[in-house]
Design an enzyme around this catalytic site. Structure first.
Site, PDB file in Angstrom:
ATOM      1  N   SER A   1      32.663  48.025  48.030  1.00  0.00           N
ATOM      2  CA  SER A   1      32.083  46.909  47.279  1.00  0.00           C
ATOM      3  C   SER A   1      30.671  47.274  46.799  1.00  0.00           C
ATOM      4  CB  SER A   1      32.089  45.651  48.155  1.00  0.00           C
ATOM      5  OG  SER A   1      31.773  44.501  47.408  1.00  0.00           O
TER       6      SER A   1
ATOM      7  N   HIS B   1      39.857  41.350  47.684  1.00  0.00           N
ATOM      8  CA  HIS B   1      38.592  42.082  47.798  1.00  0.00           C
ATOM      9  C   HIS B   1      38.477  42.677  49.191  1.00  0.00           C
ATOM     10  CE1 HIS B   1      34.552  43.122  46.440  1.00  0.00           C
ATOM     11  NE2 HIS B   1      34.141  42.828  47.660  1.00  0.00           N
TER      12      HIS B   1
ATOM     13  N   ASP C   1      41.600  40.802  42.771  1.00  0.00           N
ATOM     14  CA  ASP C   1      40.301  40.653  43.431  1.00  0.00           C
ATOM     15  C   ASP C   1      39.577  39.466  42.807  1.00  0.00           C
ATOM     16  OD1 ASP C   1      37.677  40.828  44.363  1.00  0.00           O
ATOM     17  OD2 ASP C   1      37.649  43.015  44.323  1.00  0.00           O
TER      18      ASP C   1
END
Length: 433
Positions: free
Chosen positions: A214, A380, A349
């Site tokens: 991320s 995610h 996501d």
């Protein structure tokens, strides 16, 4: 004493009424099932990742040696096709039955007085190539080595013969005080660079696998692209679920599509808690760039953009929010990365808008060293696998990173000595007299 019932007082139920009630029940059940199917996305098929790459010998070898990239990713049947549930389970639990790897915490003093920390985990066996390989790992926003998804990945990597170094984002650990009025930001690479430098000095023979999750994916790609020297002794890089451009992402975070505005609020609330836990260091020091007005605006902030504008950009002296997002996004540096680069995202996501995925896809179409893998499901940082209801402890994400790293190491092992990452030029052949 008996009571007489007059014929007019008797009320009978028409035979059509029970059938009507049954029909209403069936309609209610059908409505619930319809919304469950829609919300859980049960009709969505399972499919292999959509892989974008150029046809080169290395990429053909990687896809052959890492077959998980070309096989269907199968999430848990009942809920795994919902990006929201995958993301929620990651956010709430991290992972299922998470192990507890044993590591050593290291402290590094930065030039501005900040103290960076990272945890070092030694391998649990020899690497299959016999080489010394270290994974340098950058977690997601506000995360650290104690998060369950990081612990699961580290344990899996250790068992495959990798040493692991995990950065603890500045200010993320609740029991580590800040020693300067600064904390982690979206794209600051200082602490990650310090950790990588330490690993290179402490283990002069080791080669590096760079991994970012991320926000950490943005940081590692920016770090590698900032300076060619940063790519020395790096075998490859893997980025999972990053958004590539904060400037373009901020517009999507204000939309209600995929409940993105709600996620924005929840992440902003978490950031506020992290910042306020270090209120004395960030607002009380003489060298602090924040004042009471900034603190007041922090209390009323309801989005990440408001926090970034009032707090985060000031750590590095950016004049505007736009300047902060442009300078801290890897989209302006990633084209300089020349080591093998695997970029992984998920179509469902809820945090990364589809429009942002043109960045890695275009990059993979233009650069031979880049592979872009887009899964249909995974949310995610979820990517849970399982049969029906209960997920497995190890995720598809963990397997694909280690599988790709193993393939890269094998490729490196079979290259001529003069072409290997850590070798110098080939010795010149002796001339005949």
């Amino acid at each position: 004493m008996s009571t007489l019932v007059e014929p007019g007082d008797v009320h009978t139920i028409a035979p059509e009424m029970p059938a009507m009630f049954d029909g209403m029940k069936l309609a209610a059940v059908a409505t619930v099932l319809y919304f469950l199917v829609r919300c859980l996305n049960l009709k969505s098929p399972t499919a292999p990742p959509d892989v974008t790459y150029q046809d080169t010998p290395l990429n053909r070898y990687l896809l052959k040696s890492c077959p998980i990239l070309t096989k269907a990713y199968i999430p848990p049947l009942l809920w795994g096709k919902s990006g929201h549930l995958q993301t929620a389970l990651y956010g709430k639990m991290g992972r299922v039955s998470s192990p507890t790897p044993c590591g050593v915490r290291k402290y590094l003093l930065m030039q501005d007085g900040a103290t960076a920390t990272f945890d070092l985990f030694e391998p649990l066996g020899d690497h299959r190539t016999g080489d010394d390989i270290t994974m340098v790992i950058c977690p997601g926003i506000g995360n650290h080595s104690e998060k369950h998804y990081i612990r699961t990945f580290v344990d899996h990597s250790q068992r495959q013969g990798y040493r692991c170094a995990v950065l603890n984002h500045l200010g993320a650990l609740p029991n580590i005080e800040l020693t300067s009025p600064r904390m982690f930001t979206y794209g600051c690479t200082w602490e990650f660079a310090a950790m990588v430098g330490y690993i290179k000095r402490a283990f002069p023979q080791t080669l590096l696998i760079v991994v970012g999750f991320s926000l950490g994916g943005n940081i590692v790609c920016k770090f590698l692209g900032e300076n060619r020297i940063n790519q020395e002794r790096v075998l490859c890089c893997v980025s999972v679920c990053q958004g590539y451009s904060a400037l373009r992402a901020q517009e999507t975070f204000l939309q209600w599509d995929q409940c993105r505005r709600l996620y924005n609020f929840l992440m902003a609330d978490n950031m506020k808690k992290i910042i306020l836990s270090h209120r004395g260091s960030l607002f009380g020091m003489n060298s602090s760039k924040m004042d009471d007005a900034d603190l007041s605006r922090l209390y009323t902030a309801t989005s990440l953009m408001q926090i970034d504008d009032n707090i985060m950009r000031k750590f590095h002296g950016h004049d505007t929010l736009k300047e902060y997002y442009e300078k801290e996004s890897c989209v302006h540096y990633i084209h300089n990365v020349n080591v093998p680069l695997l970029l992984v995202n998920s179509s469902d996501d809820p945090l990364v808008h589809q429009s942002l995925l043109t960045i890695p896809r275009t990059l993979a179409e233009k650069k031979q060293n880049v592979i872009f893998a887009l899964t249909l499901h995974g949310g995610h940082l979820g990517f849970f696998e399982g049969a029906v209801l209960f997920p497995q402890p190890l995720t598809w994400m963990d397997k694909v990173i280690v599988g790709y790293a193993n393939a890269i190491c094998q490729w490196e092992r079979h290259r001529p000595p003069c072409q290997r990452t850590r070798r110098g030029p080939c010795p010149q052949a002796k001339r005949k007299a």
